[in-house]
Design an enzyme around this catalytic site. Sequence first.
Site, short mmCIF file in Angstrom:
data_model
loop_
_atom_site.label_atom_id
_atom_site.label_comp_id
_atom_site.label_asym_id
_atom_site.label_seq_id
_atom_site.Cartn_x
_atom_site.Cartn_y
_atom_site.Cartn_z
N ASP A 128 0.86 -1.19 0.00
CA ASP A 128 0.00 0.00 0.00
C ASP A 128 0.90 1.24 0.00
O ASP A 128 1.78 1.34 -0.84
CB ASP A 128 -0.96 -0.07 1.20
CG ASP A 128 -1.95 1.06 1.25
OD1 ASP A 128 -2.90 1.08 0.46
OD2 ASP A 128 -1.77 1.96 2.11
N HIS A 326 -7.07 -6.28 -1.36
CA HIS A 326 -5.99 -5.31 -1.19
C HIS A 326 -4.91 -5.78 -0.21
O HIS A 326 -3.73 -5.47 -0.40
CB HIS A 326 -6.57 -3.98 -0.71
CG HIS A 326 -5.56 -2.91 -0.50
ND1 HIS A 326 -4.83 -2.36 -1.54
CD2 HIS A 326 -5.14 -2.28 0.63
CE1 HIS A 326 -4.01 -1.43 -1.06
NE2 HIS A 326 -4.18 -1.37 0.25
#
Length: 349
Positions: A128, A326
């Site tokens: 991320d 994610h």
Amino acid sequence: MPENPAPAPGPATDAAPGLTPAATANPTSTLTPHLLPTPAGRTHLVEQGRGPLVLLVHGFPESWYSWRHQLPALAAAGYRAVALDVRGYGRSSRPAAVEAYRMLDLVEDNVAVVQALGEESAVVVGHDWGATIAATSALTRPDVFRAVGLLGVPYSPPGGPRPSEVFARMGGDEEFYVSYFQRPGRAEAEIEPDVRGWLAGFYAALSADTMPAPGAPDPHFVSRGGTLRERFPTGPLPAWLGEDDLGFLAGEFERTGMTGALNRYRNMDRDWADLAAHAGAPITQPSLFVGGALDASLAWLADAVKAYPETLPGLLGSHILDGCGHFVQQERPEETNRILVDWLAALPD
């Protein structure tokens, strides 16, 4: 000066606060926490194993704990695995100024960690925001970071239009979450009254087994005058996130508040200016990318992935995990560990 100045640097005890029993139980060696001097003031990290240094950098809204599955696996494979709390998170320092969270400051924190650990170089792996921090570390300090692994967020070279202008155009009648986060105090007012509940919804919204169904309102956007949380799922936690895991993460943010973490979003235009000299530059060191097929980042940055032959000429592997959202290394820890260990073994000495 940091608002929580550093104590005397050096290794802490193995039983230092913040290491849960689940996180410290492993067959290889003990997780060892440290508080090390860095430009931030201090950086908290946890290390495990001996061998070549692998620095693990988390994203939003997480902590070193997001690497709990990788630390023992990398240690068992013969590496010195180090997961840090990025400036503004956990037990690392939280400078008061918004501009203290610009990307080049975070790079210098990473460099200082490597040096404080007595090493000259490291492999850096990020997820991320941590992927962007890792990429920028490799781009701007190739003398320190000899290889880079990116999880979740593809590498896109600096340059192009001003970020705030790009994000403003993305929402249409709604507001993109990055723009929503950029105004100081606004997201804090949404999150901090119920940190645990907000985090549970955020993690669920971006995880493969709990994300909203196709056609549902997109949780990455905010209706005018609304909140992100309005679009989060309200059902069970993702399979990768136990109640104890959520409790640890929520406890960190309940103690620190959210401002340090959110200040990363508030420096994107400063980063754009700071990195102008690197516009369009490739990362030439050996690299790796691992993404989840259901992660919105892959759709937004599809062109960045297609450009890897030019932007990551040292790419040794690109893996898209089917049925994964994610939170790659937490949703699919065994597969991620195998990919990381194989890639590390293939790196030149």
